[in-house]
Design a protein around this motif. Sequence first.
Motif, PDB file in Angstrom:
ATOM      1  N   SER A   4      18.441  52.769   2.643  1.00  0.00           N
ATOM      2  CA  SER A   4      18.404  51.755   1.780  1.00  0.00           C
ATOM      3  C   SER A   4      17.356  51.373   0.976  1.00  0.00           C
ATOM      4  O   SER A   4      17.868  50.836  -0.268  1.00  0.00           O
ATOM      5  N   THR A   5      16.093  51.048   1.473  1.00  0.00           N
ATOM      6  CA  THR A   5      15.085  51.019   0.423  1.00  0.00           C
ATOM      7  C   THR A   5      14.834  51.976  -0.462  1.00  0.00           C
ATOM      8  O   THR A   5      14.589  51.581  -1.829  1.00  0.00           O
ATOM      9  N   PHE A   6      15.027  53.159  -0.113  1.00  0.00           N
ATOM     10  CA  PHE A   6      14.879  54.181  -1.119  1.00  0.00           C
ATOM     11  C   PHE A   6      15.903  53.923  -2.397  1.00  0.00           C
ATOM     12  O   PHE A   6      15.586  54.206  -3.492  1.00  0.00           O
ATOM     13  N   GLY A   7      17.234  53.911  -1.841  1.00  0.00           N
ATOM     14  CA  GLY A   7      18.056  53.599  -2.835  1.00  0.00           C
ATOM     15  C   GLY A   7      18.184  52.372  -3.764  1.00  0.00           C
ATOM     16  O   GLY A   7      18.067  52.620  -4.989  1.00  0.00           O
ATOM     17  N   ILE A   8      17.646  51.454  -3.168  1.00  0.00           N
ATOM     18  CA  ILE A   8      17.548  50.101  -4.140  1.00  0.00           C
ATOM     19  C   ILE A   8      16.328  50.233  -5.117  1.00  0.00           C
ATOM     20  O   ILE A   8      16.267  49.836  -6.055  1.00  0.00           O
ATOM     21  N   PHE A   9      15.077  50.892  -4.475  1.00  0.00           N
ATOM     22  CA  PHE A   9      13.889  51.109  -5.003  1.00  0.00           C
ATOM     23  C   PHE A   9      14.320  51.929  -6.574  1.00  0.00           C
ATOM     24  O   PHE A   9      13.748  51.717  -7.639  1.00  0.00           O
ATOM     25  N   ALA A  10      15.072  53.047  -6.240  1.00  0.00           N
ATOM     26  CA  ALA A  10      15.366  54.065  -7.118  1.00  0.00           C
ATOM     27  C   ALA A  10      16.391  53.306  -8.303  1.00  0.00           C
ATOM     28  O   ALA A  10      16.267  53.386  -9.618  1.00  0.00           O
ATOM     29  N   VAL A  11      17.639  52.779  -7.870  1.00  0.00           N
ATOM     30  CA  VAL A  11      18.325  51.575  -8.862  1.00  0.00           C
ATOM     31  C   VAL A  11      17.394  50.913  -9.435  1.00  0.00           C
ATOM     32  O   VAL A  11      17.505  50.743 -10.987  1.00  0.00           O
ATOM     33  N   MET A  12      16.569  49.884  -8.781  1.00  0.00           N
ATOM     34  CA  MET A  12      15.838  48.922  -9.510  1.00  0.00           C
ATOM     35  C   MET A  12      14.792  49.478 -10.602  1.00  0.00           C
ATOM     36  O   MET A  12      14.506  49.057 -11.785  1.00  0.00           O
ATOM     37  N   GLY A  13      14.421  50.497 -10.159  1.00  0.00           N
ATOM     38  CA  GLY A  13      13.377  51.241 -11.054  1.00  0.00           C
ATOM     39  C   GLY A  13      14.037  52.005 -12.348  1.00  0.00           C
ATOM     40  O   GLY A  13      13.314  51.514 -13.430  1.00  0.00           O
TER      41      GLY A  13
ATOM     42  N   ASN B 214       7.061  46.625   1.177  1.00  0.00           N
ATOM     43  CA  ASN B 214       7.543  45.292   1.656  1.00  0.00           C
ATOM     44  C   ASN B 214       9.079  45.310   1.363  1.00  0.00           C
ATOM     45  O   ASN B 214       9.473  44.704   2.312  1.00  0.00           O
ATOM     46  N   LEU B 215       9.423  45.896   0.451  1.00  0.00           N
ATOM     47  CA  LEU B 215      11.039  45.909   0.547  1.00  0.00           C
ATOM     48  C   LEU B 215      11.637  46.562   1.832  1.00  0.00           C
ATOM     49  O   LEU B 215      12.533  46.039   2.335  1.00  0.00           O
ATOM     50  N   PHE B 216      11.020  47.616   2.144  1.00  0.00           N
ATOM     51  CA  PHE B 216      11.189  48.344   3.340  1.00  0.00           C
ATOM     52  C   PHE B 216      11.330  47.204   4.659  1.00  0.00           C
ATOM     53  O   PHE B 216      11.960  47.230   5.657  1.00  0.00           O
ATOM     54  N   ILE B 217      10.125  46.775   4.893  1.00  0.00           N
ATOM     55  CA  ILE B 217       9.817  45.919   5.775  1.00  0.00           C
ATOM     56  C   ILE B 217      11.074  44.653   5.856  1.00  0.00           C
ATOM     57  O   ILE B 217      11.567  44.283   6.991  1.00  0.00           O
ATOM     58  N   TYR B 218      11.402  44.106   4.871  1.00  0.00           N
ATOM     59  CA  TYR B 218      12.214  43.086   4.643  1.00  0.00           C
ATOM     60  C   TYR B 218      13.825  43.461   5.102  1.00  0.00           C
ATOM     61  O   TYR B 218      14.486  42.777   5.514  1.00  0.00           O
ATOM     62  N   ILE B 219      13.965  44.583   4.442  1.00  0.00           N
ATOM     63  CA  ILE B 219      15.223  45.272   4.820  1.00  0.00           C
ATOM     64  C   ILE B 219      15.303  45.509   6.198  1.00  0.00           C
ATOM     65  O   ILE B 219      16.360  45.364   6.880  1.00  0.00           O
ATOM     66  N   LEU B 220      14.423  46.046   6.785  1.00  0.00           N
ATOM     67  CA  LEU B 220      14.400  46.508   8.194  1.00  0.00           C
ATOM     68  C   LEU B 220      14.495  45.097   8.986  1.00  0.00           C
ATOM     69  O   LEU B 220      15.314  45.286   9.902  1.00  0.00           O
ATOM     70  N   GLN B 221      13.719  44.125   8.571  1.00  0.00           N
ATOM     71  CA  GLN B 221      14.154  42.796   9.460  1.00  0.00           C
ATOM     72  C   GLN B 221      15.500  42.287   9.272  1.00  0.00           C
ATOM     73  O   GLN B 221      16.303  41.719  10.289  1.00  0.00           O
ATOM     74  N   ILE B 222      15.987  42.575   8.215  1.00  0.00           N
ATOM     75  CA  ILE B 222      17.610  42.068   8.137  1.00  0.00           C
ATOM     76  C   ILE B 222      18.488  42.981   8.969  1.00  0.00           C
ATOM     77  O   ILE B 222      19.183  42.328   9.655  1.00  0.00           O
ATOM     78  N   LEU B 223      18.409  44.248   8.972  1.00  0.00           N
ATOM     79  CA  LEU B 223      19.038  45.061   9.490  1.00  0.00           C
ATOM     80  C   LEU B 223      18.731  44.929  11.063  1.00  0.00           C
ATOM     81  O   LEU B 223      19.822  45.134  11.673  1.00  0.00           O
ATOM     82  N   GLY B 224      17.460  44.840  11.542  1.00  0.00           N
ATOM     83  CA  GLY B 224      17.223  44.604  12.617  1.00  0.00           C
ATOM     84  C   GLY B 224      17.905  43.299  13.328  1.00  0.00           C
ATOM     85  O   GLY B 224      18.183  43.511  14.649  1.00  0.00           O
ATOM     86  N   ILE B 225      17.728  42.166  12.658  1.00  0.00           N
ATOM     87  CA  ILE B 225      18.183  40.912  13.176  1.00  0.00           C
ATOM     88  C   ILE B 225      19.662  41.004  13.294  1.00  0.00           C
ATOM     89  O   ILE B 225      20.396  40.518  14.372  1.00  0.00           O
ATOM     90  N   LEU B 226      20.448  41.664  12.174  1.00  0.00           N
ATOM     91  CA  LEU B 226      21.877  41.812  12.326  1.00  0.00           C
ATOM     92  C   LEU B 226      22.262  42.650  13.598  1.00  0.00           C
ATOM     93  O   LEU B 226      23.115  42.582  14.289  1.00  0.00           O
ATOM     94  N   GLY B 227      21.447  43.834  13.577  1.00  0.00           N
ATOM     95  CA  GLY B 227      21.827  44.686  14.694  1.00  0.00           C
ATOM     96  C   GLY B 227      21.527  44.174  16.073  1.00  0.00           C
ATOM     97  O   GLY B 227      22.336  44.530  17.072  1.00  0.00           O
TER      98      GLY B 227
END
Length: 211
Positions: free
Chosen positions: A100-109, A195-208
């Motif tokens: 997800s991080t890679f995809g968002i990073f690429a699109v935003m870039g 940092n984007l990866f860590i925040y997304i990991l936290q989101i998915l981790g909490i939801l999971g």
Amino acid sequence: MEAVQSRPVFQKVLGVFAVSLLFATAGLYTGRFIPPALMMPLMVAEIVMVIAAFWLRRKKSVGYMFVYAFTFISGITTYPIVAYYASQAGAEVVLLAFGSTFGIFAVMGVIGAVTKRDLGFLSTALLVALLALIFIGIFSIFSPLTSTGMLAYSFIGAIVFSLYVVFDFNQMKHHGISEEMVPLLALSLYLDFINLFIYILQILGILGSDD
């Protein structure tokens, strides 16, 4: 003409950024073998290196070895976070977060690179948002956030660093890139990504973990 001339240097920034991810991955693997007692000193060293990097930015004297050393240490200090969410929500959550991080990073870039308007005006707002995230992060050490609070904090963090990706790519397009700026710009992209990866990991981790 300027865009054509700067394209090889821009590609070099992306190349150094890719190598920095490899060093971070090596650090992440090494983190498995680092005693917990050493993690705090390494985190302090990481913070000092970030401060040093932005202080040295004015002199444009951040070198490649500095970037690779920093990203390696960053990988080590990221390991406890990755290990925690992998144990709580499963290893597949880590892979999903990275994808997800890679995809968002690429699109935003791409958005940042193709936007014709100079987004430099966002600099102050992003800095204020970043400082707010840091303040809340420090506050949460002494007064932990609830699960809902942590989820909201992580969503905001993911949005802020997604915008930082747009901003950094946009500024490279509109203000040009010199050879001596390559390491620092690659480091900026790495900080956006991790940092984007860590925040997304936290989101998915909490939801999971709530399933």
